[in-house]
Design a protein around this motif. Structure first.
Motif, short mmCIF file in Angstrom:
data_model
loop_
_atom_site.label_atom_id
_atom_site.label_comp_id
_atom_site.label_asym_id
_atom_site.label_seq_id
_atom_site.Cartn_x
_atom_site.Cartn_y
_atom_site.Cartn_z
N LEU A 351 -7.66 -14.16 -2.64
CA LEU A 351 -6.92 -12.91 -2.50
C LEU A 351 -7.76 -11.89 -1.73
N TYR A 352 -9.03 -11.81 -2.07
CA TYR A 352 -9.94 -10.89 -1.37
C TYR A 352 -9.96 -11.20 0.13
N ALA A 353 -10.12 -12.50 0.46
CA ALA A 353 -10.15 -12.90 1.87
C ALA A 353 -8.82 -12.62 2.56
N SER A 354 -7.72 -12.84 1.85
CA SER A 354 -6.39 -12.61 2.43
C SER A 354 -6.16 -11.14 2.75
N MET A 355 -6.64 -10.27 1.85
CA MET A 355 -6.44 -8.84 2.07
C MET A 355 -7.34 -8.32 3.20
N LEU A 356 -8.53 -8.89 3.33
CA LEU A 356 -9.37 -8.56 4.48
C LEU A 356 -8.70 -9.03 5.76
N ASN A 357 -8.19 -10.24 5.72
CA ASN A 357 -7.57 -10.86 6.89
C ASN A 357 -6.34 -10.07 7.37
N ASP A 358 -5.58 -9.53 6.42
CA ASP A 358 -4.33 -8.86 6.77
C ASP A 358 -4.46 -7.34 6.87
N GLY A 359 -5.69 -6.83 6.78
CA GLY A 359 -5.91 -5.41 7.00
C GLY A 359 -5.51 -4.52 5.85
N PHE A 360 -5.57 -5.01 4.61
CA PHE A 360 -5.24 -4.19 3.45
C PHE A 360 -6.46 -3.47 2.91
N ILE A 361 -7.63 -4.10 3.00
CA ILE A 361 -8.85 -3.50 2.47
C ILE A 361 -9.99 -3.79 3.43
N LEU A 362 -11.10 -3.08 3.22
CA LEU A 362 -12.39 -3.39 3.81
C LEU A 362 -13.25 -4.01 2.71
N PRO A 363 -14.39 -4.60 3.06
CA PRO A 363 -15.17 -5.33 2.05
C PRO A 363 -15.52 -4.52 0.80
N ARG A 364 -15.77 -3.20 0.97
CA ARG A 364 -16.21 -2.41 -0.19
C ARG A 364 -15.21 -1.30 -0.55
N THR A 365 -13.96 -1.47 -0.20
CA THR A 365 -12.95 -0.47 -0.55
C THR A 365 -12.88 -0.27 -2.06
N LEU A 366 -12.85 1.00 -2.49
CA LEU A 366 -12.76 1.28 -3.92
C LEU A 366 -11.40 0.85 -4.47
N ILE A 367 -11.43 0.16 -5.60
CA ILE A 367 -10.22 -0.30 -6.25
C ILE A 367 -10.16 0.31 -7.65
N PRO A 368 -9.01 0.82 -8.09
CA PRO A 368 -8.91 1.39 -9.44
C PRO A 368 -9.25 0.36 -10.51
N ASP A 369 -9.98 0.80 -11.50
CA ASP A 369 -10.29 -0.03 -12.67
C ASP A 369 -10.11 0.84 -13.91
N ILE A 370 -8.87 1.00 -14.30
CA ILE A 370 -8.49 1.85 -15.43
C ILE A 370 -7.46 1.11 -16.26
N PRO A 371 -7.22 1.52 -17.51
CA PRO A 371 -6.18 0.87 -18.31
C PRO A 371 -4.87 0.84 -17.54
N THR A 372 -4.27 -0.34 -17.50
CA THR A 372 -3.10 -0.55 -16.65
C THR A 372 -2.02 -1.29 -17.41
N GLN A 373 -0.80 -0.86 -17.21
CA GLN A 373 0.35 -1.59 -17.73
C GLN A 373 1.40 -1.66 -16.64
N ILE A 374 1.79 -2.89 -16.31
CA ILE A 374 2.76 -3.10 -15.24
C ILE A 374 3.92 -3.90 -15.80
N GLY A 375 5.02 -3.24 -16.02
CA GLY A 375 6.20 -3.94 -16.53
C GLY A 375 5.94 -4.65 -17.84
N GLY A 376 5.20 -4.01 -18.73
CA GLY A 376 4.90 -4.62 -20.01
C GLY A 376 3.70 -5.55 -19.99
N TYR A 377 3.10 -5.72 -18.80
CA TYR A 377 1.95 -6.61 -18.66
C TYR A 377 0.69 -5.76 -18.59
#
Length: 793
Positions: A351-377
């Motif tokens: 997934l990391y490689a795919s997102m780099l490949n498709d221009g979604f992130i850079l290698p050290r882009t900050l990603i949220p790491d907080i309590p998360t609930q997505i559709g009950g998940y």
């Protein structure tokens, strides 16, 4: 005259017919009995073999016959073998005299060639059959060399019990390949086809020894060996109980049997020379056995590993399971290399490689790491903690679940599903919606074969950067091969492509991130796994501790390890980091050292990146660094977390032009995270500076997101357990405010509940059903969201 001509013509035609019958008397394939499936290592050593379908140990025809056997069998059975045309008239005349004198059949006079014919026909011994054997023997000699005839004899002669052929006999009686047998051992085997019933442990031993010794003396007389060698050979013991054949790669043997129908199109017989490294296979078998003995104490019964050669795309070691046929309940027959299992976190680098490949992130882009609930998940990190925000490469190296889910939510699981399909994952047999976001946390099933092949394809792509002058070979992701055969390693220019499923730069950045894997737990424990080799590696653990994975690679090898129970039973402590990674590192110690991947420099772009956020630098980023990134990095967004903040002259308060003259303001770029991310981020990053408060009476009319809910998130569904006394328990609400001294006034369904300051936590017991939560601070800033309390039923 006419009658004479007709007679001559008839005679000529009859003679021609006889010649044609003679020429076509032999079938195209002399022996059609089923043969054993045999798998050999790349050096020709036997790895595993299976009994033939008719219950006989019968190896396929060998390419050669050992010189010792040829000398022994010719001396014993047919001393004029190299001189006669398939029939020995002198031997037949001698046999007839002996039989007439004894008034019984005491000698047959058959040559080795005639014996080959008899073995292929299996007819009752009558005078007619003897004549047919004689004619067919002559025919066989016309188109076959003496060596070919000896090959046929050696492969099909009976050697007692259910053993047919020299090779099977050598392994069954002496546990070695025939080329390594001594003169005494070979002489023992040479006398058996003449009387195969002699081999019965504990019976007929004196007779077998006498026959062998007589042959050894004959070999000495003929000058093949000296008398001293003959006498010493007589001291060797004769075979006892038949030995089991080696089973060093039983699961590869079973795979070969299953795939034989498709391989037969290539004219592959039931013997195959594999690409397996014999010494490496035996060392890994021993290594896994030691680990298995240790893990069995925790009822972890199965372990398998696959080693691939990146350079030529071949299998170097194949251990589908620890082979324990004596304990059927351990299910060691299951080939875990082809079994579909949950991959745990091993897909995260993809997934990391795919997102780099498709221009979604850079290698050290900050990603949220907080309590998360997505559709009950609600995903959880392995350590149950939160970083607030974390660089994408560090999130990968620490294998954090929440950032991975956030990345996949941004990338879209449908897109990632399609990418995995293109990489060759064959077990994704349900629609993408079936897996959803759990796809990145092991919610699908993969095989070790597909997983190792994909990482090998990435490594091959990077290795071929220079070979293909920056183009891509689609065959880099082809399935590895385990059969050693001549392959055209050249490539056609027209096959090369300008694009691939993953580009050079994305793979290079991904492998570098994987090299920096941080080991959970106490770092000191990992000193024993330290290696001088540079490795890109990843572990994975499936839900319920059912599967433990470790996969590592360098430019030369891919090593994949799975540990668990074939029946799917989970066990405490069954984690990739604890049980699979140590095995992987020990296997790499058995392999040659390798240099690291060369950077594909002209396929990487230097980009100005914000040091704190990892995003493409915007105008307000104070600290800018240069990074080598994939070309698609140009498509990423500018840093959203650096903004221009207006402070008063003292730098103590934020101000606006409504209460402060612009000439008296300080305009300072500031690193600002959203409140929920900031709440956790500043705990682990002491250099993070929160925004100053607004100057009294100078609040901005703009929305500043000063508050955020940590738990629950908007539209969350919450189950509140019942206490021991039967009363409903409480749910702890948690919020954050940018101003550490701010007061928050809590309202549920429009009714005031409480006021909090500094630490904004509140324990409440709402009734089952949907509720509206409203938070208001002292400045009138509001935060409104809903949550659902589930009924205990």
């Amino acid at each position: 005259m006419l009658k004479a001509h007709k007679t001559i013509l008839f005679t000529d035609l009859s003679f021609l017919a006889l010649i044609l019958i003679f020429l076509f008397a032999l079938p195209s394939k002399l022996f059609r009995a089923p043969t054993s499936y045999v798998v050999e290592a790349i050096n020709g050593e036997l790895l595993s073999a299976a009994i033939a379908s008719d219950g006989q140990w019968r190896f396929p025809l060998a390419d050669s016959v050992p010189e010792k056997f040829m000398r022994c069998i010719v001396a014993f059975e047919d001393k004029r073998f190299y001189d006669h045309p398939g029939v020995d008239a002198l031997a037949m005349a001698r046999a007839m005299r002996q039989n007439l004198k004894a008034k019984a059949v005491v000698s047959g006079g058959s040559t080795l060639t005639m014996q080959v014919i008899r073995l292929s026909r299996r007819e009752n011994r009558t005078l007619l059959q003897k004549l047919i054997e004689l004619l067919l023997a002559l025919r066989l000699e016309l188109t076959n060399s003496k060596t070919d005839i000896l090959k046929l004899y050696a492969a099909n002669a009976p050697f007692g019990s259910n053993v047919v052929g020299l090779e099977a006999a050598s392994w069954r009686y002496f546990g070695r390949r025939p080329e390594s047998l001594s003169w005494g051992e070979m002489a023992t085997l040479a006398v058996l086809p003449n009387s195969p019933s002699l081999v019965h442990p504990g019976k007929n031993s004196p007779r077998l020894i006498q026959k062998r010794n007589d042959l050894l003396d004959k070999l000495a007389v003929l000058g093949f060996i000296d008398q001293v060698t003959a006498n010493l050979s007589k001291l060797e013991p004769i075979p006892g109980k038949p030995q089991a054949l080696p089973q060093y790669a039983p699961h590869l043997l079973n795979r070969f049997k299953k795939e034989y129908a498709s391989l037969a199109k290539r004219k592959t017989g039931t013997r195959v020379t594999s690409t397996i490294d014999y010494d490496l296979q035996l060392k890994i078998n021993a290594l896994l056995k030691r680990y298995n003995n240790r893990y069995r104490a925790n009822d972890i019964n199965n372990i398998s590993t696959l080693v691939l050669d990146v350079k030529n795309g071949s299998v170097r070691s194949y251990v589908g399971n620890i082979y324990q046929p004596e304990n059927k309940e351990l299910e060691s027959h299951v080939d875990m290399i082809t079994a579909a299992r949950s991959p745990g976190s091993t897909l995260k680098p993809l997934l990391y490689a795919s997102m780099l490949n498709d221009g979604f992130i850079l290698p050290r882009t900050l990603i949220p790491d907080i309590p998360t609930q997505i559709g009950g998940y609600s995903p959880q990190n392995y350590d149950l903690g939160y970083d607030g925000a974390i660089p994408a490469d560090k999130a990968l190296s620490r294998s954090l679940n929440i950032p991975a889910v956030k990345l996949l939510q941004n990338y879209k699981y449908q897109r990632f599903y399609d990418k995995l399909k293109k990489m060759g994952f064959s077990t994704l047999n349900k629609p993408a919606d079936h897996y959803g976001l759990s796809l990145i946390l092991g919610g699908s099933e993969v095989t070790m074969w597909d997983l190792a092949r994909t990482y090998m394809g990435m490594a091959r792509t990077l290795n071929h950067f220079n070979d293909y002058r920056g183009k891509y070979n689609p065959h880099d992701y082809d399935s590895p091969v385990y059969i050693n055969q001549k392959r055209d390693t050249r490539f056609d220019e027209y096959e090369l492509q300008l694009n691939s499923v993953l580009d050079f730069g994305s793979i290079w950045n991904t492998f570098n991130a994987m090299e920096e894997v941080m080991r959970p737990g106490e770092e000191g424990l990992w000193e024993q796994f330290s290696s001088s080799q540079r490795l890109a590696w990843k572990t994975g653990t499936s839900f319920g501790f059912r599967d433990a994975w470790a996969i590592g690679l360098n430019p030369d090898y891919v090593v994949c390890v799975w540990v668990g129970n074939a029946d799917g039973e989970g066990r405490p402590g069954l984690t990739g980091i604890d049980v699979a990674a140590p095995v992987m590192f020990d296997i790499f110690k058995l392999l040659p050292n390798s240099k690291w991947f060369q950077a594909p420099k002209n396929k990487l772009k230097k980009m100005r990146v914000c040091r704190q956020s990892g995003y493409k630098a915007g105008e307000y980023c104070k600290e800018v660094i240069e990074e080598l990134v994939a070309p698609a990095g140009e498509k990423t967004a500018l840093c959203p977390y650096h903004k221009l903040v207006h402070l008063d002259r003292t730098g103590t308060y934020r101000v606006t032009d409504a209460c402060e003259a612009p000439a008296d303001m300080q305009h300072i770029p500031w690193f600002i995270l959203p409140p929920a991310m900031e709440y956790y981020y500043k705990i682990k990053n002491s250099d993070y500076k929160s925004l100053p408060p607004f100057k009294p009476g100078c609040e901005s009319t703009e929305q500043h997101y000063v508050m955020d809910m940590i738990y629950p998130k908007n539209n969350a569904s919450i189950y509140v357990p019942v206490e021991f006394d039967g009363t409903r328990g409480k749910v702890v609400l948690n919020a954050t405010h940018r101003n550490a001294d701010a007061k928050i006034y809590w309202h549920i369904d429009g009714e005031y509940v409480a006021t909090t300051k500094t630490y904004h936590q509140l324990a409440v017991s709402p009734a089952p059903g949907k509720h509206t939560l409203t938070l208001v601070d002292e400045n009138g800033e509001r935060l409104v969201q809903t949550f659902l309390i589930l009924d205990k039923n």
